[in-house]
Design an enzyme around this catalytic site. Structure first.
Site, PDB file in Angstrom:
ATOM      1  N   LEU A   1       3.364   4.021   1.416  1.00  0.00           N
ATOM      2  CA  LEU A   1       3.994   4.571   2.959  1.00  0.00           C
ATOM      3  C   LEU A   1       2.473   5.628   3.154  1.00  0.00           C
ATOM      4  O   LEU A   1       2.770   6.600   3.131  1.00  0.00           O
ATOM      5  CB  LEU A   1       4.981   5.606   2.720  1.00  0.00           C
ATOM      6  CG  LEU A   1       5.781   5.658   4.080  1.00  0.00           C
ATOM      7  CD1 LEU A   1       6.128   4.303   4.567  1.00  0.00           C
ATOM      8  CD2 LEU A   1       7.074   6.322   3.985  1.00  0.00           C
ATOM      9  N   HIS A   2       1.642   4.760   3.526  1.00  0.00           N
ATOM     10  CA  HIS A   2       0.291   5.122   3.690  1.00  0.00           C
ATOM     11  C   HIS A   2      -0.188   4.841   5.180  1.00  0.00           C
ATOM     12  O   HIS A   2       0.276   3.942   5.508  1.00  0.00           O
ATOM     13  CB  HIS A   2      -0.785   4.854   2.708  1.00  0.00           C
ATOM     14  CG  HIS A   2      -0.906   5.589   1.517  1.00  0.00           C
ATOM     15  ND1 HIS A   2      -1.270   6.849   1.194  1.00  0.00           N
ATOM     16  CD2 HIS A   2      -0.086   5.184   0.429  1.00  0.00           C
ATOM     17  CE1 HIS A   2      -0.912   7.295  -0.030  1.00  0.00           C
ATOM     18  NE2 HIS A   2      -0.127   6.253  -0.456  1.00  0.00           N
ATOM     19  N   ALA A   3      -0.921   5.408   5.998  1.00  0.00           N
ATOM     20  CA  ALA A   3      -1.333   5.296   7.289  1.00  0.00           C
ATOM     21  C   ALA A   3      -0.546   4.505   8.221  1.00  0.00           C
ATOM     22  O   ALA A   3       0.329   5.129   8.819  1.00  0.00           O
ATOM     23  CB  ALA A   3      -2.803   4.894   6.925  1.00  0.00           C
TER      24      ALA A   3
ATOM     25  N   PRO B   1       1.841   2.009   7.759  1.00  0.00           N
ATOM     26  CA  PRO B   1       3.203   1.920   7.723  1.00  0.00           C
ATOM     27  C   PRO B   1       3.924   3.292   7.966  1.00  0.00           C
ATOM     28  O   PRO B   1       4.998   3.485   8.528  1.00  0.00           O
ATOM     29  CB  PRO B   1       3.402   1.758   6.238  1.00  0.00           C
ATOM     30  CG  PRO B   1       2.195   1.214   5.900  1.00  0.00           C
ATOM     31  CD  PRO B   1       1.122   1.678   6.722  1.00  0.00           C
TER      32      PRO B   1
ATOM     33  N   GLU C   1       0.725  -1.345  -0.095  1.00  0.00           N
ATOM     34  CA  GLU C   1       0.027  -0.007   0.045  1.00  0.00           C
ATOM     35  C   GLU C   1       0.954   1.292   0.017  1.00  0.00           C
ATOM     36  O   GLU C   1       0.239   2.447  -0.018  1.00  0.00           O
ATOM     37  CB  GLU C   1      -0.965  -0.037   0.998  1.00  0.00           C
ATOM     38  CG  GLU C   1      -0.369   0.277   2.592  1.00  0.00           C
ATOM     39  CD  GLU C   1       0.465  -1.226   2.970  1.00  0.00           C
ATOM     40  OE1 GLU C   1       0.828  -1.144   4.273  1.00  0.00           O
ATOM     41  OE2 GLU C   1       0.376  -2.307   2.530  1.00  0.00           O
TER      42      GLU C   1
END
Length: 82
Positions: free
Chosen positions: A14-16, A18, A12
């Site tokens: 580097l979102h939310a 991570p 996904e």
């Protein structure tokens, strides 16, 4: 100053989740940690800046650490993205 180039392997990007974990990792050290993608540099301690950088799976980013504990910060960031 120390720096390392890493490839983002999270499906996904580097979102939310991570991004929060990366910020926590960088925040453990006294060094100022930044992330650079395609010439744009953002502070690694700002969730809005990290999410705004739109880092996706497969991107190569430059992580830079300056100050006390920069060596430890870079090693921790390398391990996080390994």
């Amino acid at each position: 100053m120390r720096e390392v180039m890493v490839k983002v392997k999270f499906p996904e990007g580097l979102h939310a989740r991570p991004a929060v974990q990366m910020i926590k990792t960088a925040g453990k050290y006294k060094a100022r940690v930044t992330i650079e993608k395609k010439g744009k540099t953002v502070p690694a301690d700002s969730i809005m800046a990290v999410l705004g950088a739109c880092i996706v799976c497969g991107d190569e980013i430059l992580i830079r650490a300056e100050g006390d504990e920069e060596d430890k910060a870079i090693e921790a960031m390398k391990l996080y993205f390994a």
